[in-house]
Design a protein around this motif. Structure first.
Motif, PDB file in Angstrom:
ATOM      1  N   PHE A 453      14.517  -3.628 -16.426  1.00  0.00           N
ATOM      2  CA  PHE A 453      13.142  -3.084 -16.484  1.00  0.00           C
ATOM      3  C   PHE A 453      12.487  -3.309 -15.130  1.00  0.00           C
ATOM      4  O   PHE A 453      12.045  -4.411 -14.803  1.00  0.00           O
ATOM      5  CB  PHE A 453      12.366  -3.764 -17.611  1.00  0.00           C
ATOM      6  N   ALA A 454      12.448  -2.230 -14.335  1.00  0.00           N
ATOM      7  CA  ALA A 454      11.955  -2.320 -12.953  1.00  0.00           C
ATOM      8  C   ALA A 454      10.724  -1.441 -12.797  1.00  0.00           C
ATOM      9  O   ALA A 454      10.430  -0.621 -13.666  1.00  0.00           O
ATOM     10  CB  ALA A 454      13.059  -1.858 -11.995  1.00  0.00           C
ATOM     11  N   GLY A 455      10.000  -1.644 -11.687  1.00  0.00           N
ATOM     12  CA  GLY A 455       8.861  -0.757 -11.462  1.00  0.00           C
ATOM     13  C   GLY A 455       7.847  -1.290 -10.485  1.00  0.00           C
ATOM     14  O   GLY A 455       8.139  -2.135  -9.641  1.00  0.00           O
ATOM     15  N   GLU A 456       6.637  -0.743 -10.608  1.00  0.00           N
ATOM     16  CA  GLU A 456       5.489  -1.094  -9.761  1.00  0.00           C
ATOM     17  C   GLU A 456       4.392  -1.652 -10.652  1.00  0.00           C
ATOM     18  O   GLU A 456       4.061  -1.016 -11.656  1.00  0.00           O
ATOM     19  CB  GLU A 456       4.888   0.174  -9.146  1.00  0.00           C
ATOM     20  N   PRO A 457       3.749  -2.735 -10.298  1.00  0.00           N
ATOM     21  CA  PRO A 457       2.576  -3.165 -11.068  1.00  0.00           C
ATOM     22  C   PRO A 457       1.452  -2.138 -10.924  1.00  0.00           C
ATOM     23  O   PRO A 457       1.412  -1.381  -9.951  1.00  0.00           O
ATOM     24  CB  PRO A 457       2.198  -4.492 -10.415  1.00  0.00           C
ATOM     25  N   SER A 458       0.555  -2.094 -11.906  1.00  0.00           N
ATOM     26  CA  SER A 458      -0.478  -1.051 -11.948  1.00  0.00           C
ATOM     27  C   SER A 458      -1.297  -0.978 -10.667  1.00  0.00           C
ATOM     28  O   SER A 458      -1.698   0.091 -10.228  1.00  0.00           O
ATOM     29  CB  SER A 458      -1.422  -1.304 -13.134  1.00  0.00           C
ATOM     30  N   HIS A 459      -1.556  -2.119 -10.048  1.00  0.00           N
ATOM     31  CA  HIS A 459      -2.491  -2.098  -8.913  1.00  0.00           C
ATOM     32  C   HIS A 459      -1.874  -1.463  -7.670  1.00  0.00           C
ATOM     33  O   HIS A 459      -2.577  -1.209  -6.683  1.00  0.00           O
ATOM     34  CB  HIS A 459      -2.979  -3.526  -8.610  1.00  0.00           C
ATOM     35  N   LEU A 460      -0.561  -1.179  -7.704  1.00  0.00           N
ATOM     36  CA  LEU A 460       0.051  -0.514  -6.546  1.00  0.00           C
ATOM     37  C   LEU A 460      -0.120   1.000  -6.607  1.00  0.00           C
ATOM     38  O   LEU A 460       0.387   1.715  -5.740  1.00  0.00           O
ATOM     39  CB  LEU A 460       1.536  -0.876  -6.440  1.00  0.00           C
ATOM     40  N   SER A 461      -0.809   1.505  -7.629  1.00  0.00           N
ATOM     41  CA  SER A 461      -1.193   2.924  -7.595  1.00  0.00           C
ATOM     42  C   SER A 461      -2.662   3.012  -8.018  1.00  0.00           C
ATOM     43  O   SER A 461      -3.269   2.002  -8.356  1.00  0.00           O
ATOM     44  CB  SER A 461      -0.302   3.772  -8.503  1.00  0.00           C
ATOM     45  N   GLY A 462      -3.235   4.217  -7.924  1.00  0.00           N
ATOM     46  CA  GLY A 462      -4.670   4.350  -8.177  1.00  0.00           C
ATOM     47  C   GLY A 462      -5.433   4.426  -6.862  1.00  0.00           C
ATOM     48  O   GLY A 462      -4.844   4.693  -5.797  1.00  0.00           O
ATOM     49  N   GLU A 463      -6.729   4.193  -6.906  1.00  0.00           N
ATOM     50  CA  GLU A 463      -7.569   4.360  -5.727  1.00  0.00           C
ATOM     51  C   GLU A 463      -7.291   3.272  -4.692  1.00  0.00           C
ATOM     52  O   GLU A 463      -7.032   2.130  -5.040  1.00  0.00           O
ATOM     53  CB  GLU A 463      -9.047   4.335  -6.104  1.00  0.00           C
ATOM     54  N   ALA A 464      -7.325   3.673  -3.446  1.00  0.00           N
ATOM     55  CA  ALA A 464      -7.115   2.754  -2.311  1.00  0.00           C
ATOM     56  C   ALA A 464      -5.790   2.026  -2.447  1.00  0.00           C
ATOM     57  O   ALA A 464      -5.694   0.840  -2.140  1.00  0.00           O
ATOM     58  CB  ALA A 464      -8.279   1.770  -2.238  1.00  0.00           C
ATOM     59  N   ALA A 465      -4.764   2.725  -2.959  1.00  0.00           N
ATOM     60  CA  ALA A 465      -3.443   2.077  -3.177  1.00  0.00           C
ATOM     61  C   ALA A 465      -2.344   2.992  -2.669  1.00  0.00           C
ATOM     62  O   ALA A 465      -1.382   3.304  -3.373  1.00  0.00           O
ATOM     63  CB  ALA A 465      -3.243   1.770  -4.648  1.00  0.00           C
ATOM     64  N   SER A 466      -2.454   3.433  -1.426  1.00  0.00           N
ATOM     65  CA  SER A 466      -1.386   4.249  -0.844  1.00  0.00           C
ATOM     66  C   SER A 466      -0.273   3.343  -0.351  1.00  0.00           C
ATOM     67  O   SER A 466      -0.528   2.203   0.055  1.00  0.00           O
ATOM     68  CB  SER A 466      -1.939   5.078   0.326  1.00  0.00           C
ATOM     69  N   ARG A 467       0.971   3.821  -0.445  1.00  0.00           N
ATOM     70  CA  ARG A 467       2.124   3.040   0.024  1.00  0.00           C
ATOM     71  C   ARG A 467       2.881   3.851   1.074  1.00  0.00           C
ATOM     72  O   ARG A 467       3.036   5.071   0.929  1.00  0.00           O
ATOM     73  CB  ARG A 467       3.076   2.709  -1.131  1.00  0.00           C
ATOM     74  N   SER A 468       3.388   3.178   2.102  1.00  0.00           N
ATOM     75  CA  SER A 468       4.143   3.892   3.141  1.00  0.00           C
ATOM     76  C   SER A 468       5.635   3.886   2.818  1.00  0.00           C
ATOM     77  O   SER A 468       6.408   4.572   3.480  1.00  0.00           O
ATOM     78  CB  SER A 468       3.927   3.190   4.487  1.00  0.00           C
ATOM     79  N   ASP A 469       6.046   3.125   1.824  1.00  0.00           N
ATOM     80  CA  ASP A 469       7.459   3.011   1.445  1.00  0.00           C
ATOM     81  C   ASP A 469       7.520   3.183  -0.068  1.00  0.00           C
ATOM     82  O   ASP A 469       6.917   2.403  -0.804  1.00  0.00           O
ATOM     83  CB  ASP A 469       7.984   1.620   1.852  1.00  0.00           C
ATOM     84  N   LEU A 470       8.268   4.209  -0.512  1.00  0.00           N
ATOM     85  CA  LEU A 470       8.208   4.578  -1.930  1.00  0.00           C
ATOM     86  C   LEU A 470       9.328   3.953  -2.748  1.00  0.00           C
ATOM     87  O   LEU A 470       9.541   4.323  -3.896  1.00  0.00           O
ATOM     88  CB  LEU A 470       8.249   6.104  -2.054  1.00  0.00           C
ATOM     89  N   ARG A 471      10.055   3.016  -2.160  1.00  0.00           N
ATOM     90  CA  ARG A 471      11.120   2.389  -2.949  1.00  0.00           C
ATOM     91  C   ARG A 471      10.523   1.359  -3.897  1.00  0.00           C
ATOM     92  O   ARG A 471       9.352   0.959  -3.751  1.00  0.00           O
ATOM     93  CB  ARG A 471      12.111   1.719  -1.989  1.00  0.00           C
ATOM     94  N   LEU A 472      11.330   0.913  -4.856  1.00  0.00           N
ATOM     95  CA  LEU A 472      10.893  -0.162  -5.738  1.00  0.00           C
ATOM     96  C   LEU A 472      10.475  -1.349  -4.882  1.00  0.00           C
ATOM     97  O   LEU A 472      11.211  -1.740  -3.962  1.00  0.00           O
ATOM     98  CB  LEU A 472      12.043  -0.573  -6.669  1.00  0.00           C
ATOM     99  N   PRO A 473       9.317  -1.945  -5.140  1.00  0.00           N
ATOM    100  CA  PRO A 473       8.868  -3.073  -4.317  1.00  0.00           C
ATOM    101  C   PRO A 473       9.680  -4.334  -4.602  1.00  0.00           C
ATOM    102  O   PRO A 473      10.346  -4.433  -5.637  1.00  0.00           O
ATOM    103  CB  PRO A 473       7.411  -3.255  -4.736  1.00  0.00           C
TER     104      PRO A 473
END
Ligand code: GLC
Length: 735
Positions: A453-473
């Protein structure tokens, strides 16, 4: 006719509105044109007493009634309050994020969950939500893609209209209805670099044909409000963009609701460098067509206007006030401003839980499956990855008072007591989280199945949450590769907000389920799908890139003058350009990357279920229509027979794409114009049909002045099937 047009406004309502507009002072008018957020109750009450027209929800029905009483009994004119809140995908009972629900390709479930959210929010005194967000999102680096319905204008339009119907119901007067807000108008998803709040510059052609279309649909659906976006377009911030706010929204589309600014969007005109100071910003935005400023910058907390009469056109101010009072009338606030405090819903009901669980199931997408899914749980099962035990399933834009989710591990253990589960997290969400891959490898060797069970925590998306690397953190990719190396059967479940780059591990995984952030009932839904109690039948609403460097990537792209047929190579290519003419362009000189295969890892519309379907007998009711017939509203029918050839019932999502083969402007190689999700029993065959007319074949010609929606004569290719490329092709002539 939009629903707002036929709302229950009576002559008495109209007369009251005009009487108020005539009697309001300049200060009272500007105070009415604000929605304020003040966490301190005493400060908020001061603003209400000073005549603020709208507030953010003060967190309970009792608090709303108290402030409504202040507005009605302690102000000169007693105008009731709009009470706004970001009810984005649920109030108490949280549904999947909008991007997840977009994967359901199911307007009905979107409408029903929005209705649930409205009922829960309205019971607490909320009468206005800042939702749906219908910004076309083609860049998964942008964290707010999670709030949208993905990369396709038509999907955003269809699901945005469904959400508006859910929130507003058949009548804004209904106690369970709340005013919806289409946001963020417009082009916000085109932020350069996928970096939130960044410049979004584009041609009028793209603005009209991609980014405005969902808002045109929302206006037609009778949305009560539209929120201005933070970004500039053509160098002009939307909060001061008169051509868009007034010229398009109000004059061209006839939007009779209110335009509300985004939080401090007016004040942001100063750092944008287009307003000398806050007063200049207020002046520009109101003149551009903004009706409600979000922040409280039009008056001080004593209700004194920051601008004097004459600093703003009186008729513009009166128009804004009239729109606000009209919305309050349609909501019935003058007649019924208070909510029954004893009826406030503060916990999910069984029905609410069942509904969001169904929505969650319908939002899951089977990215790949060699038959490992659905799993039969017996013997010893190893649970690993941070989402085995994380309860962070609610996703972006949920408030602290939302009903929490449990963990997947707890759900599995609770529902399958006969199984021996071992939990070994292996890795966390962050690079510096403790990771013990060795422990996972060792544990896997003594287990029959591994569930990752892998993924991104909620706070890594939404407003002011852009990422420059789209791989699993974190070290999750290593974890998956380590599990793959053990040779023990395994499944990967992704719990994430935005599309991810999976190329580092996807080929080693036998089965992958995209589970997004599914809300309060996420664990139950995920276990339902993993075990086959329910099936994943969703489709991707956004392309999953092969690498971050490939972004932006979306299916409805232009062909370019040199379309590639294969990916590039890093080795030196020998080039034979002996041939003259167009054939002398070898594969080298085509649009691609040297270091990447063509196209995304997973396409828009990709997905499937646990059964199999056959599409046959694709057909048209006519293979030609004249322009005149189209103009008169004639349409043809496109149909296909869908058979469930598998051993179990399932849902199929039939999609219809068009391509205008020769046009005055380069057209997308595919453009989805219709879709339908249908349940088909094992062994059953159904016919799915769509209507094809001007709306599906046309595009906005921005060289015309004003822009006009046209269908040009010529040949169209139609593609009908279960995904972007699994289609039957039909030819259709116009003219
Ligand atoms: C935020 C968001 C907007 C939201 C508003 C009120 O900055 O951009 O989507 O509705 O503020 O919370």
């Amino acid at each position: 006719m939009s629903r707002m047009e036929d709302g229950p406004l009576t002559r008495a309502d109209d007369e009251r509105i005009e009487r108020l507009v005539r009697s309001m002072t300049w200060d009272e008018k500007l105070a009415q044109m604000q929605v304020v957020f003040r966490p301190d109750p005493a400060e908020l009450e001061r603003w209400v007493r000073a005549g603020a027209g709208a507030i953010f929800w003060p967190r309970s029905a009792a608090a709303v009634n108290e402030l409504q009483r202040v507005a009605i009994e302690q102000t000169r004119l007693g105008i009731p309050l709009l009470v706004g809140l970001d009810v984005i995908h649920g109030q108490r009972t949280i549904a999947p994020t909008p991007l997840a629900m977009a994967a359901s390709f199911d307007p009905d479930i979107v409408e029903r969950t929005a209705r649930l959210a409205a009922l829960e929010a309205a019971s607490g005194g909320v009468n206005w939500t800042f939702s749906p967000m219908i910004d076309v999102s083609r860049d998964p680096r942008w964290g707010r893609a999670v709030e949208s319905f993905g990369e396709d204008p038509y999907l955003n339009a269809a699901l945005g209209a469904a959400m508006i119907r859910g929130y507003q119901g058949d009548n804004l007067h209904d106690p369970g209805s709340i005013a919806a807000t289409a946001k963020h108008f417009a082009g916000y998803g085109h932020a350069e670099g996928g970096r939130d709040y960044n410049t979004a510059d584009m041609s009028e052609h793209r603005l009209r044909n991609v980014y405005l279309e969902p808002f045109r649909a929302a206006t037609s659906a009778g949305v009560a409000a539209v929120m201005a976006a933070f970004n500039t377009i053509g160098g002009k911030p939307v909060h001061a963009h008169r051509r868009l706010l007034t010229g398009v929204l109000k004059d061209e589309w006839g939007m009779r609701g209110v335009i509300v600014g985004d939080a401090d969007g007016v004040a942001n005109l100063v750092p944008h460098g287009v307003a000398a100071d806050l007063l200049d910003a207020v002046r520009q935005s109101v003149q551009a067509g903004l009706d409600i400023e979000m922040g409280g910058n039009l008056t001080d907390d004593g209700g004194h206007a920051v601008l004097a009469p004459g600093d703003l056109p009186a008729d513009r101010v009166d128009d804004a006030v009239r729109r606000i009072l009209t919305l309050k009338s349609r909501l019935g606030l003058f007649d019924r401003p208070y909510v029954p405090e004893g009826a406030e819903i503060t916990e999910p009901t069984r029905h609410a839980r069942a509904l969001v669980r169904a929505a969650a199931i319908r939002s899951t997408v089977l990215l790949k499956n060699d038959g490992t899914l659905p799993v039969t749980l017996n013997g010893r099962v190893l649970l690993t990855g941070p989402y085995a035990t994380s309860t962070d399933h609610l996703g972006a834009w949920t408030q602290s008072f939302a009903a929490p989710a449990g963990s997947i591990a707890a759900e599995l253990i609770g529902r399958h007591p006969q199984v021996t589960f071992t939990i070994e997290p292996g890795a966390g969400f962050y690079d510096d989280d403790p990771a013990d891959l060795r422990a996972v490898e060792t544990a896997a060797a003594s287990h029959d199945l591994v569930l990752v069970f892998a993924g991104e925590p909620s706070h890594l998306s939404g407003e002011a949450a852009s990422r420059s690397d789209l791989r699993l953190p974190g070290r999750q990719e290593e974890l998956i590769r380590a599990v793959a190396a053990t040779g023990v059967p395994f499944v990967v479940v992704l719990v994430n907000g935005r599309p991810l780059v999976t190329s580092g591990w996807i080929d080693a995984a036998p089965a992958v389920l995209e589970a997004w952030h599914l809300g309060t009932e996420a664990p139950a839904a995920i276990v339902d799908v993993l075990t086959g109690a329910a099936e994943p039948a969703g489709r991707l609403p956004m392309s999953f890139p092969r690498s971050t460097g490939q972004v932006p990537i979306y299916y409805s792209h232009e062909a370019t003058g040199r379309p590639a047929t294969r990916g590039g190579t890093m080795r030196q290519e020998t080039i034979d350009i002996g041939l003259a003419g167009p054939d002398n362009v070898t594969e080298k000189y085509t649009s691609k990357y040297l270091d990447l295969e063509l196209g995304p890892q997973f396409d828009f519309g990709h997905g499937g279920g646990y059964t199999t379907f056959r599409h046959a007998n694709a057909r048209l009711s006519a293979d030609r229509l004249s322009c005149a017939a189209l103009d008169s509203g004639a349409r043809v029918e496109v149909s296909v027979d869908v058979s469930n050839t598998g051993g179990r019932d399932g849902d199929e999502v039939v999609q219809l794409y068009v391509r205008d083969l020769v046009s005055s402007v380069a057209q997308p190689v595919r453009r989805m114009v219709a879709f339908a999700r249908r349940h088909v029993a094992a062994g059953q065959t159904i016919t799915v049909s769509f209507k094809l007319g001007t709306e599906q074949l046309g595009f906005w010609d921005v060289d015309a002045n004003p822009a006009r929606f046209v269908v040009e004569p010529g040949t169209f290719a139609l593609y009908i099937g279960s995904s972007l490329h699994a289609t039957h092709e039909l030819a259709f002539e116009v003219g």
